[in-house]
Design a protein around this motif. Structure first.
Motif, PDB file in Angstrom:
ATOM      1  N   ARG A 106      38.772  14.588   1.319  1.00 53.38           N
ATOM      2  CA  ARG A 106      39.999  14.883   2.291  1.00 53.38           C
ATOM      3  C   ARG A 106      41.084  13.892   1.490  1.00 53.38           C
ATOM      4  N   ARG A 107      40.942  12.944   0.429  1.00 51.20           N
ATOM      5  CA  ARG A 107      41.595  12.599  -0.565  1.00 51.20           C
ATOM      6  C   ARG A 107      42.442  13.547  -1.885  1.00 51.20           C
ATOM      7  N   ALA A 120      44.767  15.869  -0.582  1.00 50.26           N
ATOM      8  CA  ALA A 120      46.010  15.911  -0.011  1.00 50.26           C
ATOM      9  C   ALA A 120      46.632  15.413  -1.199  1.00 50.26           C
ATOM     10  N   ASN A 159      50.175  17.246  -2.066  1.00 47.29           N
ATOM     11  CA  ASN A 159      51.878  16.921  -2.482  1.00 47.29           C
ATOM     12  C   ASN A 159      52.399  16.813  -4.595  1.00 47.29           C
TER      13      ASN A 159
END
Length: 533
Positions: free
Chosen positions: A274-275, A278, A282
């Motif tokens: 998930r990190r 993300a 970004n």
């Protein structure tokens, strides 16, 4: 002597007197001697024939007495013929004082009530039903727990009840015979369970054991092989219980699902994916290819998290536990069944239900050593009863609980009570009347048992003692009043006898007398009332 008198001289005449005196003395002596001889002879004759002379004297006295009595005595017939007819008198009867009743009279047989033939159920006995003992004597009284008979070494126990025993009672059965046994057991102080419950349960089986113990006999043996079946069922239950315990232990030792470390690693992999996703989303400029790969990586990490430990299960162990539980239940049910079969049961041939205990043995047909066939004995109620019959017209005057009297052997009046009135059946239409005598002593029972007695039943009675007169004493006055004529003088004086009229009120009438109460005038016991002239 004549010669002497013709040839005597004159001078001799002077001496005659002296000679005559001498001769006279001699003559008197001879006469006395003759008299004495005659009397002596008579005495001898009388002595030798004393009985004859006594009889002759008695006959003579009787003859004289008969002649004299014949002159003075007159026969009753002659006296009646010569007498003048008596003057007519009044026919009177004294006034009675006492209780007056109108009775129905019947003849009654004195016997023990309700005789019945006793039959023992022998179909449940294996082998011949041989009478082995406890044969009662005539006159024996059977009560609850009495042994009526012993057949094939087993007792026939008497219990109160009306329904005959027709099957062996054992655990699991249900019906009216079970209710009867429970009720009978309770009457003798044994708890066999709720009499309202028709099921023969454990309490009833235990009651059977207590019943035989009180009667002094061993409990009936269970069916052959029952003990072995119980032991086998108990072993099966123990084995099934051990199998269940083993399965439960296996289930407890079997790991199920992922370990905490594996779970933590899978959670970390999902968080890392998930990190990364993300960060790529970004960054600028975004790399769509990279972002797509990171999305796939995240989904794979989440799927792995869901499947961590899913290959570790205890389903097999749980199935084993369930199977062992079912087997144990089945073994326990089988044990209960065979244990019930081994519990005390009450054979139909070892119990005899009799109503209205105690009962008296009137006759015994069973004999020790013989095979029991047909009735074993005849029993009846332990108290004497009276039974008679009456015409329908008389019977309808009676009712249950009416009092009656009959005479004992010594003539003493004894009371009885009507217990039943059974309408007649058939052409005679005579009703049967059953009565219960008041308590009797054993001696009285022995004297009147089997006799036929006269029974009087009062269908109408005065309330206490009253005055009564014969019907013929009643007459009607000019105003229609009822009256009696009382003689105050000697009734033999006939029309000259002084009488007085007493107005009365009549009451209860019986075939021989009628109750009277004085209304105008005095009337007391013993007064002579005129019934004819």
């Amino acid at each position: 002597m004549a010669w002497f008198q013709r040839n005597r001289s004159p001078r001799q005449d002077d001496d005659t007197t002296g000679l005559d005196l001498v001769l006279s003395d001699v003559s008197r002596e001879e006469s006395a001697s003759v008299s004495a001889s005659w009397l002596s002879g008579v005495a001898i004759v009388f002595h030798r024939n004393k009985i004859f002379w006594i009889v002759a004297a008695a006959a003579g006295v009787s003859l004289v007495a008969g002649l004299l009595l014949g002159q003075f005595l007159v026969s009753p017939a002659d006296a009646a013929a010569d007498a003048e007819p008596p003057a007519p008198g009044l026919v009177t009867v004294p006034v009675e004082y006492g209780q007056l009743s109108n009775d129905v009279t019947i003849r009654g047989e004195v016997a023990y009530a309700d005789p019945v033939e006793v039959r023992v159920e022998t179909s449940s006995i294996s082998g011949p039903a041989v009478v082995t003992g406890q044969v009662p004597k005539e006159g024996t009284e059977l009560e609850a727990l009495s042994i009526a008979l012993e057949v094939a070494g087993r007792p026939v126990i008497v219990l109160p009840g009306e329904l005959p025993a027709y099957r062996t009672l054992q655990v699991g059965l249900s019906g009216p015979d079970v209710i009867q046994f429970k009720t009978a057991a309770r009457t003798i102080g044994i708890d066999a369970g709720d009499p309202a419950d028709p099921l023969f349960g454990l309490d009833a089986a235990n009651a059977v054991a207590t019943l035989y113990s009180n009667a002094g006999y061993a409990v009936p043996e269970p069916e052959e092989g029952s003990a072995e079946a119980v032991r086998a069922a108990q072993e099966s239950v123990r084995a099934a219980a051990q199998s269940l315990l083993t399965a439960q232990n296996d289930l407890a030792m079997t790991p199920v699902g992922a370990t905490p470390v594996e779970v933590r690693e899978a959670d970390n992999a999902v968080a890392s994916a998930r990190r990364e996703l993300a960060a790529a989303q970004n960054s600028a400029p975004q790399d769509s290819l990279q972002i797509g790969n990171l999305v796939d990586a995240l989904e794979l990490a989440e799927l792995r998290r869901q499947q961590v430990g899913s290959d570790r299960t205890d389903a097999q162990q749980r199935a084993a536990v369930e199977a062992a539980t079912i087997q144990l239940t089945q073994m326990q049910e089988e044990l209960a069944r065979v244990e019930q079969a081994a519990l005390p049961a009450l054979p139909a041939g070892e119990v005899l239900y009799l109503s209205e205990l105690p009962r008296r043995v009137d006759a015994v047909t069973a004999q020790r050593g013989s095979i029991l066939e047909g009735p074993a004995m005849t029993v009846s109620g332990a108290t004497l009863g009276l039974s008679g019959s009456a015409a329908e017209a008389d019977a309808r005057l009676l009712k249950v609980d009416d009092k009656a009297t009959f005479d004992l052997s010594d003539g003493t009046a004894h009371q009885a009570t009507i217990t039943a009135l059974v309408p007649g059946d058939g052409e005679s239409q005579r009703w049967t009347i059953d009565l219960q005598p008041d308590p009797l002593t054993p001696e009285q029972i022995k004297e009147i048992h089997g006799s036929n007695v006269r029974v009087s039943i009062a269908v109408g009675a005065t309330d206490g003692e009253v005055l009564s007169v014969p019907y013929a004493a009643l007459s009607a006055g000019p105003g229609g009043e009822t009256r009696v004529e009382v003689a105050e003088g000697d009734p033999r004086d006939g029309e000259k006898t002084n009488t007085r009229l007493v107005v009365v009120r009549s009451g209860l009438a019986t075939p021989g007398a009628v109750e009277v109460t004085p209304v105008d005038g005095e009337l007391v016991e013993g007064d002579l009332v005129v019934v004819g002239k």
